[in-house]
Design a protein around this motif. Structure first.
Motif, PDB file in Angstrom:
ATOM      1  N   UNK A 201       0.827  -1.212   0.000  1.00  0.00           N
ATOM      2  CA  UNK A 201       0.000   0.000   0.000  1.00  0.00           C
ATOM      3  C   UNK A 201       0.856   1.255   0.000  1.00  0.00           C
ATOM      4  N   UNK A 202       1.921   1.261   0.811  1.00  0.00           N
ATOM      5  CA  UNK A 202       2.803   2.425   0.830  1.00  0.00           C
ATOM      6  C   UNK A 202       3.443   2.650  -0.541  1.00  0.00           C
ATOM      7  N   UNK A 203       3.805   1.562  -1.202  1.00  0.00           N
ATOM      8  CA  UNK A 203       4.364   1.669  -2.553  1.00  0.00           C
ATOM      9  C   UNK A 203       3.323   2.217  -3.529  1.00  0.00           C
ATOM     10  N   UNK A 204       2.106   1.692  -3.419  1.00  0.00           N
ATOM     11  CA  UNK A 204       1.012   2.174  -4.272  1.00  0.00           C
ATOM     12  C   UNK A 204       0.739   3.658  -4.037  1.00  0.00           C
ATOM     13  N   UNK A 205       0.719   4.073  -2.765  1.00  0.00           N
ATOM     14  CA  UNK A 205       0.446   5.467  -2.444  1.00  0.00           C
ATOM     15  C   UNK A 205       1.568   6.371  -2.942  1.00  0.00           C
ATOM     16  N   UNK A 206       2.824   5.922  -2.754  1.00  0.00           N
ATOM     17  CA  UNK A 206       3.950   6.717  -3.239  1.00  0.00           C
ATOM     18  C   UNK A 206       3.950   6.847  -4.753  1.00  0.00           C
ATOM     19  N   UNK A 207       3.641   5.765  -5.449  1.00  0.00           N
ATOM     20  CA  UNK A 207       3.571   5.822  -6.913  1.00  0.00           C
ATOM     21  C   UNK A 207       2.434   6.719  -7.378  1.00  0.00           C
ATOM     22  N   UNK A 208       1.287   6.649  -6.673  1.00  0.00           N
ATOM     23  CA  UNK A 208       0.146   7.483  -7.050  1.00  0.00           C
ATOM     24  C   UNK A 208       0.467   8.964  -6.887  1.00  0.00           C
ATOM     25  N   UNK A 209       1.200   9.303  -5.846  1.00  0.00           N
ATOM     26  CA  UNK A 209       1.558  10.705  -5.623  1.00  0.00           C
ATOM     27  C   UNK A 209       2.471  11.234  -6.728  1.00  0.00           C
ATOM     28  N   UNK A 210       3.219  10.353  -7.355  1.00  0.00           N
ATOM     29  CA  UNK A 210       4.089  10.760  -8.467  1.00  0.00           C
ATOM     30  C   UNK A 210       3.429  10.565  -9.830  1.00  0.00           C
ATOM     31  N   UNK A 211       2.164  10.138  -9.824  1.00  0.00           N
ATOM     32  CA  UNK A 211       1.447   9.955 -11.079  1.00  0.00           C
ATOM     33  C   UNK A 211       1.649   8.601 -11.728  1.00  0.00           C
ATOM     34  N   UNK A 212       2.235   7.656 -11.029  1.00  0.00           N
ATOM     35  CA  UNK A 212       2.472   6.321 -11.564  1.00  0.00           C
ATOM     36  C   UNK A 212       1.383   5.379 -11.057  1.00  0.00           C
ATOM     37  N   UNK A 213       0.412   5.068 -11.917  1.00  0.00           N
ATOM     38  CA  UNK A 213      -0.690   4.172 -11.564  1.00  0.00           C
ATOM     39  C   UNK A 213      -0.537   2.802 -12.221  1.00  0.00           C
ATOM     40  N   UNK A 214       0.627   2.549 -12.763  1.00  0.00           N
ATOM     41  CA  UNK A 214       0.822   1.294 -13.455  1.00  0.00           C
ATOM     42  C   UNK A 214       0.576   1.441 -14.947  1.00  0.00           C
ATOM     43  N   UNK A 215       0.648   0.321 -15.657  1.00  0.00           N
ATOM     44  CA  UNK A 215       0.484   0.319 -17.112  1.00  0.00           C
ATOM     45  C   UNK A 215      -0.712  -0.528 -17.521  1.00  0.00           C
TER      46      UNK A 215
END
Length: 307
Positions: A64-78
């Motif tokens: 979850x922390x990884x998901x939240x950090x990626x979301x804050x940088x605009x990275x939602x996956x591919x």
């Protein structure tokens, strides 16, 4: 006033974090993403390697922390189905179409809703009032998908006045905007009508008439100005209804927005895109309500005096 604005911003941030947690947990309940990405012909080594690459071998808290950090940088996956394109890139390419449709729908519903509400209040219990209440009742009862199909059949198929689908010209906005805005039109009409009836019977309106002000000034300048406060209060909700309701409307009219993108991604089980769309729509909902709360504090002196 400053304290109220800060409190609203903190509440919005907490709501965003809570929604990100809900979206993250729900995405984990939809199935195994490794099986979806690799298919049935993958070996066990392939599965283990992809599991490590996706970080699924970590604890749920770390994920979850990884998901939240990626979301804050605009990275939602591919995207799984759109050529491995970033999910956020897909959403941003569709977002202008959804925002423009919601803006057009909200603009015409505000104009017509305020006009119908004022006329119904001024002609209380008349034919105009009954007609306005009937429009409000129908608007809040008719399903969007059914209304869209009926409007398409009448004005596009039978009369051939408007196109059935498409995007880019003003004719393409009429049918989807009317379908999308009918529910909000009904809500605005009822809000303005009830607020106008209350305002027209208030003491300050009686005083304005005693001073010799024209009926136009009394109605449109004094009564309507105070009657619009409930409408402004619910503007964030109205805008959110436009965005979320666009999933159905955009599908019916083949509108290239994020609502149709969400529908297509659900059918294709493209979970990264679905997850990103839900989070973006939720963020728009929360931001719109935050802006309305701040605007409400600015225009209503009673809120500014609650510091």
């Amino acid at each position: 006033m400053f304290n109220i604005v800060v409190i609203r911003i903190v509440e919005a941030l907490v709501a965003l974090i809570m929604m990100s947690l809900v979206i993250f947990l729900l995405s984990r309940l939809t199935g195994d993403p490794v099986a979806l990405l690799l298919g049935d012909g993958a070996t066990e080594a392939d599965r283990l390697q992809l599991t490590r690459d996706l970080g699924l071998d970590q604890s749920i808290f770390v994920q979850y922390l990884t998901f939240l950090g990626n979301a804050l940088t605009g990275d939602f996956g591919r995207s799984v189905t759109a050529g491995n394109r970033p999910a956020l890139e897909l959403i941003l390419s569709r977002l202008p179409a959804s925002l423009s449709l919601a803006g057009v729908a909200l603009a015409f519903t505000l104009v017509l809703g305020i006009l119908f509400g004022v006329m119904a209040a001024l002609r209380h219990n008349s034919v105009i009032d009954v007609a306005a209440r009937l429009i409000a009742l129908v608007g809040q009862s008719v399903p969007s998908f059914w209304l869209g199909i009926v409007l398409m059949y009448v004005f596009a198929v039978q009369l051939r006045w408007l196109p059935t689908s498409g995007y880019g010209q003003w004719q393409h906005y009429i049918l989807p905007a009317a379908t999308l805005g009918l529910f909000t039109l009904a809500a605005i009409t009822r809000l303005v009508r009830s607020s106008m009836l209350e305002a027209l019977g208030s003491e300050y309106i009686k005083l304005a008439r005693i001073k010799g002000l024209s009926e136009r000034a009394v109605v449109w300048k004094h009564a309507l100005a105070n009657s619009l406060i409930p409408v402004v209060t619910f503007m964030g909700t109205f805008f959110a209804v436009m965005i979320t309701g666009a999933v159905i409307v955009e599908t019916v009219f083949s509108w290239p927005g994020i609502g149709r993108l969400a529908y297509e991604s659900i059918l294709a089980r493209d979970f990264p895109v679905v997850q990103a769309v839900v989070l973006v729509i939720t963020s728009l909902f929360i931001i719109a309500n935050l802006l309305v709360d701040i605007l409400y504090v600015i225009i209503d002196p009673r809120m500014r005096n609650r510091d």
